[in-house]
Design an enzyme around this catalytic site. Structure first.
Site, PDB file in Angstrom:
ATOM      1  N   ASN A   7       0.881  -1.172   0.000  1.00  0.00           N
ATOM      2  CA  ASN A   7       0.000   0.000   0.000  1.00  0.00           C
ATOM      3  C   ASN A   7       0.916   1.219   0.000  1.00  0.00           C
ATOM      4  O   ASN A   7       1.554   1.515   1.009  1.00  0.00           O
ATOM      5  CB  ASN A   7      -0.923   0.000   1.223  1.00  0.00           C
ATOM      6  N   GLU A  34      -3.873   1.873  -2.966  1.00  0.00           N
ATOM      7  CA  GLU A  34      -3.934   3.317  -2.712  1.00  0.00           C
ATOM      8  C   GLU A  34      -2.984   4.085  -3.622  1.00  0.00           C
ATOM      9  O   GLU A  34      -2.219   4.931  -3.155  1.00  0.00           O
ATOM     10  CB  GLU A  34      -3.682   3.651  -1.231  1.00  0.00           C
ATOM     11  N   ASP A 146      -4.052  -4.887   0.954  1.00  0.00           N
ATOM     12  CA  ASP A 146      -4.303  -4.266   2.254  1.00  0.00           C
ATOM     13  C   ASP A 146      -5.700  -4.707   2.688  1.00  0.00           C
ATOM     14  O   ASP A 146      -6.693  -4.231   2.140  1.00  0.00           O
ATOM     15  CB  ASP A 146      -4.211  -2.746   2.118  1.00  0.00           C
ATOM     16  N   ASN A 148      -6.910  -4.389   5.753  1.00  0.00           N
ATOM     17  CA  ASN A 148      -7.406  -3.567   6.850  1.00  0.00           C
ATOM     18  C   ASN A 148      -7.996  -4.415   7.968  1.00  0.00           C
ATOM     19  O   ASN A 148      -8.962  -4.018   8.631  1.00  0.00           O
ATOM     20  CB  ASN A 148      -8.412  -2.528   6.337  1.00  0.00           C
ATOM     21  N   ASP A 249       2.510   4.828   4.973  1.00  0.00           N
ATOM     22  CA  ASP A 249       2.357   4.321   6.345  1.00  0.00           C
ATOM     23  C   ASP A 249       2.365   2.787   6.384  1.00  0.00           C
ATOM     24  O   ASP A 249       2.313   2.196   7.462  1.00  0.00           O
ATOM     25  CB  ASP A 249       1.114   4.910   7.037  1.00  0.00           C
TER      26      ASP A 249
END
Length: 258
Positions: A7, A34, A146, A148, A249
Site C-alpha cells: 500500500n 492506494e 491491504d 485492513n 504508512d
DNA sequence: ATGGTTGCCTTGCAA
C-alpha cells in the site's frame, strides 16, 4: 517467483521509492494499493524503464490498485462483475506465470459504528462469494493486498486496546475465516509464529518508532501455492524516510514461491 | 485527554 504487496499511499508522490524498490527487490509481481491516481495520469514510465508491464485501475484522490510484473500479464479483471462502472477502485486481478493474482484494497471501515464498516463487511462478503463462484482453491491463486484486518493477537501491538475496534473486530475476523474456510492460507504464518511483526504503523504519535503497528497487509494463498512458499518477509525499511521522500504508512510484504 | 500526521485538493475528509 516473488510476489509483493504494498500500500503505497499515493504513487506519484514517491516516485523514487518505487524505483528503488523495484531495483533492489526486483519482485516478479508487485501489487499496489492506494495509488490515488486516475488511469490517464498513471506514471507508467517508471515501470517501462525498469522492464515491468503494468495494469492499473484507479481514480482521483482515493483508492486505486495496480499489478506490475516482469512477465506478461494476462486475463486482467477490474472490479467485481456486478460492480457499477463508477465503483470504488479496489480490485484488480490478473494471471502471471500461471498464478492467478487477486490484488485488493479492502475498505478501511472508518469506525465500527460507521456505515463504512457495514460497507467493509459487505465488500468482503462479495469478495468471498466472487472467489468461490469463479475460482478453484485447488489452483495456484494469491489473494493479496491491504485487508485492513489484523488476523490475531500476535498481529497487533496492543491487542486489548484494539480488540473490538475497526481493524481488529470479531466481525472482521469472521469474514477472514471465510477465506480460510474456502482454502486460503496466510503465507506469513507458514513461516513465522512470532508476534510483533507489523506491516502498518500510524503516521501519528511516533507509532513506527515505538513499533506500535498492525499486520494488515496479507498474502493469502491456495494450497498449491502454500506448498511452494519458501519464505515471507516484511520490508520494514520501506516505512523509513528514503532520500528525503516520506514513506507510505505501510511497509511492503513479499512472499517467495519455488 | 478522541489527541497525533499525511495526502489530495472537497484547505475538510479519509486514512
Amino acid at each position: 517467483m516473488k510476489i509483493t504487496t504494498w500500500n503505497v499511499n499515493s504513487l506519484r508522490t514517491r516516485p523514487n521509492r518505487l524505483r528503488q524498490f523495484l531495483e533492489t527487490e526486483a519482485p516478479d509481481v508487485l501489487c499496489l494499493q492506494e495509488t490515488k491516481v486516475e488511469d490517464a495520469s498513471f506514471p507508467r514510465e517508471t515501470f517501462d524503464e525498469l522492464g515491468y508491464q503494468v495494469e492499473f485501475f484507479g481514480e482521483k484522490t482515493y483508492n486505486g490498485v495496480a499489478i506490475a510484473a516482469r512477465q506478461s500479464i494476462e486475463s486482467v479483471q477490474r472490479a467485481f462483475p456486478t460492480d457499477e462502472t463508477d465503483c470504488q477502485r479496489r480490485l484488480i486481478a490478473a494471471t502471471v506465470g500461471g498464478v492467478r493474482v487477486v490484488n485488493v484494497y479492502v475498505p478501511n471501515g472508518s469506525s465500527v459504528d460507521s456505515p463504512k464498516f457495514a460497507f467493509k463487511l459487505e465488500w468482503l462478503g462479495q469478495l468471498r462469494q466472487w472467489l468461490a463462484s469463479e475460482h478453484d482453491a485447488g489452483q495456484p491463486l494469491a489473494l493479496c493486498g491491504d485487508f485492513n484486518i489484523a488476523p490475531d493477537d500476535r498481529d497487533v501491538w496492543a491487542p486489548d486496546k484494539w480488540r473490538g475496534n475497526v481493524l481488529f473486530h470479531p466481525d472482521e475476523h469472521a469474514a477472514l475465516k471465510e477465506f480460510q474456510d474456502w482454502g486460503l492460507h496466510d503465507a506469513f504464518r507458514l513461516h513465522h509464529e512470532e508476534g510483533g511483526l507489523y506491516s502498518w504503523w500510524d503516521y501519528r504519535g511516533g507509532a513506527f518508532r515505538f513499533n506500535h503497528g498492525l499486520r494488515i497487509d496479507l498474502i493469502l494463498v491456495t494450497k498449491p501455492l502454500a506448498d511452494r512458499c519458501t519464505g515471507v518477509s516484511i520490508h520494514r525499511d520501506t516505512r523509513k524516510v528514503l532520500d528525503g521522500e516520506k514513506p507510505s504508512d505501510h511497509a511492503a510484504v513479499s512472499a517467495v514461491f519455488a
